[in-house]
Design an enzyme around this catalytic site. Sequence first.
Site, mmCIF file in Angstrom:
data_model
loop_
_atom_site.group_PDB
_atom_site.id
_atom_site.type_symbol
_atom_site.label_atom_id
_atom_site.label_comp_id
_atom_site.label_asym_id
_atom_site.label_seq_id
_atom_site.Cartn_x
_atom_site.Cartn_y
_atom_site.Cartn_z
ATOM 1 N N TYR A 155 5.062 6.256 -8.966
ATOM 2 C CA TYR A 155 5.094 5.300 -7.865
ATOM 3 C C TYR A 155 4.084 5.459 -6.927
ATOM 4 O O TYR A 155 3.721 6.653 -6.740
ATOM 5 C CB TYR A 155 6.447 5.148 -7.356
ATOM 6 N N LYS A 156 3.756 4.489 -6.155
ATOM 7 C CA LYS A 156 2.835 4.844 -5.055
ATOM 8 C C LYS A 156 3.317 5.054 -3.758
ATOM 9 O O LYS A 156 4.414 4.328 -3.394
ATOM 10 C CB LYS A 156 1.841 3.420 -4.780
#
Length: 610
Positions: free
Chosen positions: A27-28
Amino acid sequence: MAEWNAYYQNEDEEGEEEEGEHSGRDYKITGRDSLVFLVDASKEMFIKGEDGEPSNFDMTMQVVRTVYTSKIISSDKDLLALVFYGTEESKNPRNSFKHVYVYHDLSEPGAKRVQEVDALRGEKGAKLAAETIGSGETSLGDALWCCANLYSDIKLRLSHKRLMIFTCRDEPHGGDSVKDRQARTKASDLKETGVVIDLMHLMKPGGFDISLFFCDIVSPPEDESELGLQLQPSDKLEDLQKRVRAKELQKRALARLNLCLGEGINVAVGIYATAVAARKPGSIKLYRETNEPVHSKTRTFHTQTGSLLLPSEIKKAQYYGGKEIVMERDEVDAIKKFDDPGLFLIGFKPMEKLKLHHHIRPAVFLYPEEDEVKGSSCLFATLLKKCSERNVFALCRFISRRNYPPRFVALLPQNEELDEGKVQITPPGFNIIYLPFADDFRTLDPPQFPSASQTQVDKMKEIVSKLRFKYRSEGFENPVIQQHFRNLEALALDMMAPEEIEDLIMPKVDQIDERLGPLVQEFKDLVYPAYYNPESKPAAKRKTADTGGGAEKKPKVELTEDELKAHVQNGTLVKLTVPVLKDACKQFGVRTTGTKKQELIDALIARLRS
């Protein structure tokens, strides 16, 4: 340099694809998480429980310490703060608020802060708290205002802001309507700025009535999986830690995509990893002169000229039918792309069609994303209910990301489960089970052994029934990781020795022997012959006369230049083994920097064409 950065920042993308699409780092991160502990310091919090149970204040400090240490390990860049209200002393920015004591401002956790929290635990901690902060009048509105100032002073980008209130008083102002109104107003202001307010209410004589005051203070549930207000107060440390952990951990989606149920019917869903293999953090290389972290960069050079290659000058090739097929990077991406990311419903199958031995990789969890498409939660809940009632699973075609190959998956329904304290232990949703393709099945030829008699089988059944126990995966910690972090904690906190850990996966031999009794010996007598000794080594195999008492060495394979060229033209060079390729390189004087098979092949091809 923009071209270089855009190219090299994703140079390991293909390697990560091989490891798996859903790892914990996919995930960012768009900002830092922040958490403020707002703790009631009134005299009621320091009253000990029955039978020597710790006070509510002591339980709270243990929970704060646990979160501090877990954040240091998992995400040391997150911001934490500890604020007391209802104190006699006052300490806050600009000393604007009375009876509010900011013990730790909003900053990254560290070893010193853990030691300061440890000093507030136990009987000595209660005495230190009485001397340092004391107990005085209460104004929750001022405390919330002070917390708002802590957030406003932070110049960093915060992705999530949460405030947890720990108290055992359901009427903190004793019925003062003016202070109640001020607290409600300030809580509303905080929630408008994106701060999530949670109540961790503790046990008190007569029970804790949330409806008297705190129902207007706390934030509503963020989604349907959260229960919001817990009606029963926490009276045990384990219960309080469980509730804090459920709120403190952020649910980050590995991917967000659409579940297509038919033409024009799309449900927005998020994919979550409910279990990720815990690993020790990797080592960080430091420059020995300054102890600063060293960052490595990869650059590609021409093997003959030594010049630096630009991304536009790098192409990919594959040998097929004796020909070298060269492709651009965009062409490789186009070949990999089958379709847009998403889940596409194929049909439904009865649950008995799903076999346990078809498990080929860890499952992930599917949950609706109402913010993406309105009505997704309603349609998702209906699908989940019907699949559970009819005992079927959904069969889908799954593409998790752009340029990822499609997978064959089963959506296994999972209903919500709550524990005795009304805390959610199992969320509602679908488990995505990865199914094997026809190419993944293997034909095995297992060795044939004599079958066990019915008497032997019955005796083993008795042994199995004696050794049964209730298994919970969360009840077993990884001893290697636990010991690693205990050692780090001891070094950071200047402890004399690390805290002892219990290896929970070690068999309890004494209990096993006590349970089984004579069953083990009876089973041995039935299965093994009288002269059998498990400690003895198997007899060495006798060498045949043809070998002459020694192992025969394989003859060294030498290739002529014509044979090598024939292999290159026919595309069969890849069929040669690495030792043969190495010998060929030495034979023709080819210098190679690597030992991988493709590097040896490339070097030989370049030599033959020169």
